[in-house]
Motif scaffolding. Structure first.
Motif, short mmCIF file in Angstrom:
data_model
loop_
_atom_site.label_atom_id
_atom_site.label_comp_id
_atom_site.label_asym_id
_atom_site.label_seq_id
_atom_site.Cartn_x
_atom_site.Cartn_y
_atom_site.Cartn_z
N GLY A 5 0.86 -1.05 0.19
CA GLY A 5 -0.03 0.13 0.08
C GLY A 5 0.61 1.28 -0.02
N GLN A 6 1.97 1.15 0.66
CA GLN A 6 2.73 2.52 0.87
C GLN A 6 3.24 2.98 -0.35
OE1 GLN A 6 5.55 2.95 4.21
NE2 GLN A 6 6.32 4.65 3.29
N PRO A 7 4.02 1.97 -1.44
CA PRO A 7 4.49 2.30 -2.60
C PRO A 7 3.38 3.04 -3.40
CG PRO A 7 5.47 0.58 -1.97
CD PRO A 7 4.44 0.69 -0.93
N TRP A 8 2.30 2.36 -3.40
CA TRP A 8 1.10 2.86 -4.18
C TRP A 8 0.72 4.09 -3.90
CZ3 TRP A 8 -4.22 3.83 -3.49
CH2 TRP A 8 -5.07 3.80 -4.46
N ILE A 9 0.34 4.30 -2.62
CA ILE A 9 -0.26 5.70 -2.04
C ILE A 9 0.83 6.82 -2.65
CG2 ILE A 9 -0.54 7.15 -0.06
CD1 ILE A 9 -1.99 4.59 1.24
N ASN A 10 2.24 6.38 -2.35
CA ASN A 10 3.51 7.40 -2.72
C ASN A 10 3.15 7.81 -4.26
OD1 ASN A 10 5.86 8.88 -1.98
ND2 ASN A 10 6.75 7.38 -3.38
N ASP A 11 3.15 6.62 -4.99
CA ASP A 11 2.95 6.98 -6.45
C ASP A 11 1.80 7.90 -6.65
OD1 ASP A 11 4.96 5.28 -7.04
OD2 ASP A 11 3.77 3.58 -7.58
N VAL A 12 0.62 7.71 -6.03
CA VAL A 12 -0.54 8.81 -6.11
C VAL A 12 -0.23 9.97 -5.74
CG1 VAL A 12 -2.96 9.13 -5.35
CG2 VAL A 12 -2.42 6.87 -6.06
N ALA B 259 2.84 11.33 -5.63
CA ALA B 259 3.81 11.95 -6.57
C ALA B 259 3.06 12.25 -7.70
CB ALA B 259 4.98 10.81 -7.04
N ARG B 260 2.18 11.50 -8.20
CA ARG B 260 1.25 12.00 -9.59
C ARG B 260 0.57 13.12 -9.33
NH1 ARG B 260 0.23 7.02 -10.54
NH2 ARG B 260 -1.80 7.04 -9.31
N ASN B 261 -0.07 13.29 -8.16
CA ASN B 261 -0.84 14.52 -7.80
C ASN B 261 -0.45 15.80 -7.19
OD1 ASN B 261 -3.23 13.13 -9.34
ND2 ASN B 261 -3.02 11.58 -7.72
N TYR B 262 0.57 15.47 -6.44
CA TYR B 262 1.16 16.53 -5.37
C TYR B 262 2.54 16.70 -5.41
CZ TYR B 262 -3.66 15.82 -4.00
OH TYR B 262 -5.12 15.56 -3.70
N ARG B 263 3.34 16.15 -6.57
CA ARG B 263 4.87 16.20 -6.25
C ARG B 263 5.31 17.69 -6.22
NH1 ARG B 263 8.87 12.98 -7.74
NH2 ARG B 263 7.39 11.54 -8.88
N THR B 264 4.38 18.49 -7.09
CA THR B 264 4.90 19.99 -7.09
C THR B 264 4.63 20.70 -5.96
OG1 THR B 264 4.03 19.79 -9.44
CG2 THR B 264 4.41 22.12 -8.57
N ASN B 265 3.28 20.27 -5.18
CA ASN B 265 3.15 20.83 -3.88
C ASN B 265 4.20 20.58 -2.87
OD1 ASN B 265 0.68 20.52 -5.63
ND2 ASN B 265 -0.28 21.34 -3.79
N PHE B 266 4.68 19.38 -2.81
CA PHE B 266 5.71 19.16 -1.88
C PHE B 266 7.00 19.67 -1.97
CE2 PHE B 266 2.47 15.56 -0.87
CZ PHE B 266 2.75 15.40 0.54
N THR B 267 7.30 19.67 -3.39
CA THR B 267 8.49 20.30 -3.82
C THR B 267 8.63 21.72 -3.76
OG1 THR B 267 8.94 18.49 -5.71
CG2 THR B 267 10.07 20.55 -5.73
N ARG C 126 14.92 17.46 -2.33
CA ARG C 126 15.09 16.18 -1.44
C ARG C 126 14.10 15.98 -0.38
NH1 ARG C 126 19.35 17.44 1.94
NH2 ARG C 126 19.02 16.03 3.50
N LYS C 127 14.07 17.08 0.42
CA LYS C 127 12.93 16.98 1.49
C LYS C 127 11.62 16.80 1.09
CE LYS C 127 16.13 19.56 4.51
NZ LYS C 127 16.20 20.75 5.17
N GLY C 128 11.24 17.25 0.16
CA GLY C 128 9.88 17.17 -0.44
C GLY C 128 9.42 15.54 -0.72
N LYS C 129 10.68 14.83 -1.43
CA LYS C 129 10.33 13.56 -1.62
C LYS C 129 10.39 12.67 -0.28
CE LYS C 129 12.78 9.76 -3.82
NZ LYS C 129 14.16 9.33 -4.63
N MET C 130 11.13 13.08 0.65
CA MET C 130 11.15 12.50 1.97
C MET C 130 9.78 12.59 2.74
SD MET C 130 11.37 12.76 5.48
CE MET C 130 11.90 14.39 5.81
N MET C 131 9.20 13.91 2.65
CA MET C 131 7.75 14.21 3.45
C MET C 131 6.99 13.22 2.70
SD MET C 131 8.44 15.87 5.88
CE MET C 131 6.86 16.43 6.31
N MET C 132 7.22 13.29 1.24
CA MET C 132 5.97 12.61 0.43
C MET C 132 5.93 10.98 0.74
SD MET C 132 5.23 12.93 -3.55
CE MET C 132 6.82 12.96 -4.14
N GLN C 133 7.04 10.53 1.08
CA GLN C 133 7.03 9.29 1.69
C GLN C 133 6.60 9.06 2.85
OE1 GLN C 133 11.25 8.61 1.00
NE2 GLN C 133 11.23 7.83 -1.21
N ALA C 134 7.08 10.16 3.87
CA ALA C 134 6.40 9.82 5.11
C ALA C 134 4.76 10.11 5.10
CB ALA C 134 7.03 10.95 5.88
#
Length: 164
Positions: free
Chosen positions: A32-39, A41-49, A55-63
């Protein structure tokens, strides 16, 4: 006299529910976690970045994916509740199939869901990221002895929890 295998299994009432719960939990978490992370990343990567940097955006997205996965684990609560009920009162389960038990117990199998969410959300957030990365987001250095102790302690507690 009962066979040895039956005697041994009688020492562990609820083992079937426990195994079903743990196997389902592992499949759900690790799938589930990789699937949710993909969702995310697809929809909110820009917001996290934009909010945390690359770097921290990617980590926070995984968290965040870890936290959401932990919250969603509530769907597995009935198996854990049945395991506990079977351990406490094994005679109440005699002559009743799983479907019948689910029909009779209904939503009472979800009692305590709020506490599960309160425990899993922050715990899975921390596990979903790496703790040194989390420390850097909090402006702590990974060389800080307190952070190292916290990291080791948390990993130990989490490993202990997995062992249950």
């Amino acid at each position: 006299m009962a066979p040895l295998g039956r005697k041994l299994l009688s020492l562990f009432p609820g083992l079937g529910y426990a195994a079903g719960y743990k196997v389902s939990q592992r499949i759900y978490k690790f799938g589930g976690q990789p699937w949710i992370n993909d969702v995310l990343a697809r929809n909110y990567r820009t917001n996290f970045t934009n909010l945390f940097g690359e770097r921290k955006g990617k980590m926070m997205m995984q968290a965040t994916a870890g936290s959401l996965t932990g919250i969603g684990e509530v769907v597995l609560l009935p198996l854990d509740a049945l395991k506990i009920k079977r351990q406490v009162n094994p005679d109440a389960f005699r002559g009743r199939g799983v479907v019948q038990i689910f029909k009779e117990e209904g939503t009472t199998l979800y009692r305590g869901w709020g506490w599960t969410v309160a425990r899993n959300a922050p715990g899975s957030f921390a596990v979903g990221s790496s703790l040194p990365e989390l420390a850097s987001v909090l402006s702590l250095t990974s060389r800080d002895e307190t952070v190292i102790r916290c990291e080791r302690g948390y990993k130990g507690l989490y490993s202990w929890r997995i062992g249950l």
